[in-house]
Write a protein that holds these residues in place. Structure first.
Motif, PDB file in Angstrom:
ATOM      1  N   TYR A 143       7.777  14.440  -1.156  1.00 31.35           N
ATOM      2  CA  TYR A 143       7.510  13.305  -1.828  1.00 31.35           C
ATOM      3  C   TYR A 143       8.431  12.275  -1.324  1.00 31.35           C
ATOM      4  CZ  TYR A 143       7.821   9.861  -5.731  1.00 31.35           C
ATOM      5  OH  TYR A 143       7.744   8.502  -6.365  1.00 31.35           O
ATOM      6  N   GLU A 144       7.830  11.165  -0.812  1.00 37.48           N
ATOM      7  CA  GLU A 144       8.554  10.207  -0.198  1.00 37.48           C
ATOM      8  C   GLU A 144       8.940   8.752  -1.270  1.00 37.48           C
ATOM      9  OE1 GLU A 144       7.400   8.881   3.710  1.00 37.48           O
ATOM     10  OE2 GLU A 144       6.473  10.860   4.075  1.00 37.48           O
ATOM     11  N   GLY A 145       8.161   8.823  -2.166  1.00 42.46           N
ATOM     12  CA  GLY A 145       8.454   7.732  -3.116  1.00 42.46           C
ATOM     13  C   GLY A 145       7.121   7.070  -3.472  1.00 42.46           C
ATOM     14  N   GLU A 146       7.185   6.152  -4.431  1.00 41.17           N
ATOM     15  CA  GLU A 146       5.775   5.333  -4.893  1.00 41.17           C
ATOM     16  C   GLU A 146       5.497   4.364  -3.887  1.00 41.17           C
ATOM     17  OE1 GLU A 146       4.111   6.282  -7.922  1.00 41.17           O
ATOM     18  OE2 GLU A 146       5.674   7.851  -7.869  1.00 41.17           O
ATOM     19  N   ARG A 147       4.079   3.966  -3.754  1.00 43.46           N
ATOM     20  CA  ARG A 147       3.620   3.154  -2.735  1.00 43.46           C
ATOM     21  C   ARG A 147       3.766   1.741  -3.488  1.00 43.46           C
ATOM     22  NH1 ARG A 147       0.277   5.125   1.174  1.00 43.46           N
ATOM     23  NH2 ARG A 147      -0.361   7.413   0.848  1.00 43.46           N
ATOM     24  N   PRO A 148       4.183   0.655  -2.673  1.00 37.41           N
ATOM     25  CA  PRO A 148       4.295  -0.699  -3.464  1.00 37.41           C
ATOM     26  C   PRO A 148       3.119  -1.322  -3.138  1.00 37.41           C
ATOM     27  CG  PRO A 148       5.361  -0.620  -1.115  1.00 37.41           C
ATOM     28  CD  PRO A 148       4.949   0.958  -1.532  1.00 37.41           C
ATOM     29  N   SER A 149       2.091  -0.963  -2.880  1.00 33.87           N
ATOM     30  CA  SER A 149       0.818  -1.720  -2.383  1.00 33.87           C
ATOM     31  C   SER A 149       0.379  -1.952  -3.860  1.00 33.87           C
ATOM     32  CB  SER A 149      -0.251  -0.774  -1.974  1.00 33.87           C
ATOM     33  OG  SER A 149       0.279  -0.250  -0.757  1.00 33.87           O
ATOM     34  N   LEU A 150      -0.002  -1.467  -4.799  1.00 31.07           N
ATOM     35  CA  LEU A 150      -0.641  -1.813  -6.023  1.00 31.07           C
ATOM     36  C   LEU A 150       0.185  -2.856  -6.794  1.00 31.07           C
ATOM     37  CD1 LEU A 150      -2.922  -1.786  -7.941  1.00 31.07           C
ATOM     38  CD2 LEU A 150      -1.934  -0.051  -9.267  1.00 31.07           C
ATOM     39  N   ASP A 151       1.815  -2.638  -6.702  1.00 28.80           N
ATOM     40  CA  ASP A 151       2.593  -3.685  -7.325  1.00 28.80           C
ATOM     41  C   ASP A 151       2.225  -5.100  -6.559  1.00 28.80           C
ATOM     42  OD1 ASP A 151       3.492  -1.952  -9.318  1.00 28.80           O
ATOM     43  OD2 ASP A 151       5.239  -1.358  -7.900  1.00 28.80           O
ATOM     44  N   ASN A 152       2.522  -5.086  -5.292  1.00 25.23           N
ATOM     45  CA  ASN A 152       2.470  -6.083  -4.602  1.00 25.23           C
ATOM     46  C   ASN A 152       0.976  -6.858  -4.626  1.00 25.23           C
ATOM     47  OD1 ASN A 152       4.799  -5.345  -3.556  1.00 25.23           O
ATOM     48  ND2 ASN A 152       4.048  -4.561  -1.381  1.00 25.23           N
ATOM     49  N   TRP A 153      -0.012  -6.055  -4.669  1.00 29.56           N
ATOM     50  CA  TRP A 153      -1.264  -6.675  -4.829  1.00 29.56           C
ATOM     51  C   TRP A 153      -1.393  -7.586  -6.043  1.00 29.56           C
ATOM     52  CZ3 TRP A 153      -5.140  -5.691  -8.471  1.00 29.56           C
ATOM     53  CH2 TRP A 153      -6.330  -6.265  -8.371  1.00 29.56           C
ATOM     54  N   ALA A 154      -1.024  -6.754  -7.116  1.00 30.34           N
ATOM     55  CA  ALA A 154      -1.106  -7.604  -8.699  1.00 30.34           C
ATOM     56  C   ALA A 154      -0.165  -8.674  -8.575  1.00 30.34           C
ATOM     57  CB  ALA A 154      -0.641  -6.771  -9.754  1.00 30.34           C
TER      58      ALA A 154
END
Length: 185
Positions: A143-154
């Motif tokens: 596990y490296e961490g949560e992806r920021p993609s969805l937060d950034n998109w929203a």
């Protein structure tokens, strides 16, 4: 190998707390079966036989469409590090509409009032069977961490743009079943 339980035990709750991902499975009486990965940061246990997860805007809304037609739902966890194990929770799911009194109460009580960008609805599961199995075939992952993609998109969408996207992509399943996302609007 497989063991069945009528509800979560303390050991089960501890296992779930160590996981970073879970999978939801739903199906309408006809059409495709849907399996979706979710981050456990969105999941809250409500008791020995109930949980809820905060569902965010995505490219489809299959679970909502399926749960309108058949409330059958399974959630699966699989250990990707540490001792191998798979856990499935079998039960009946339902959608809790964003903005409803129940949604607002759960947001406050289970999520400390923290609603992430793109929040769409909550999914509630009442389960009557907990099944564990070996998980020997699940590969190890780091596990490296949560992806920021969805937060950034929203974060880059206004409320109006999010709604327009949901109206375009989240009102029917890939099989054409309505999701009910804007029924109460």
């Amino acid at each position: 190998m497989a063991k069945q339980f009528p509800e979560l035990t303390d050991a089960h709750r501890s296992y779930i707390a160590r996981q970073h991902i879970f999978f939801t499975a739903t199906a309408a009486p006809t059409g495709r079966v849907n399996v979706s990965p979710r981050s456990t940061t969105a999941l809250k246990l409500l008791g020995p036989n109930a949980l809820v997860y905060l569902d965010r805007t995505g490219s489809s809304n299959e679970a909502a469409a399926h749960l309108k037609l058949s409330d059958r739902m399974t959630i699966m966890f699989c250990a990707m590090d540490g001792p191998p194990q798979i856990m499935r929770l079998y039960g009946r799911g339902r959608i809790i509409r964003r903005g409803s009194a129940e949604y607002d109460a759960l947001l406050d009580s289970a999520f400390a009032g923290d609603e992430p960008g793109g929040a769409r609805q909550m999914v509630h599961l009442d389960f009557d069977l907990v099944q564990t199995s070996c998980g020997y075939g699940v590969p190890l992952h780091n596990y490296e961490g949560e992806r920021p993609s969805l937060d950034n998109w929203a974060a880059n969408k206004s409320a109006e743009e999010l709604e327009a996207y949901q109206r375009q992509k989240n009102q029917v399943s890939i099989d054409g079943f309505p999701t009910g996302l804007f029924e109460d609007a």
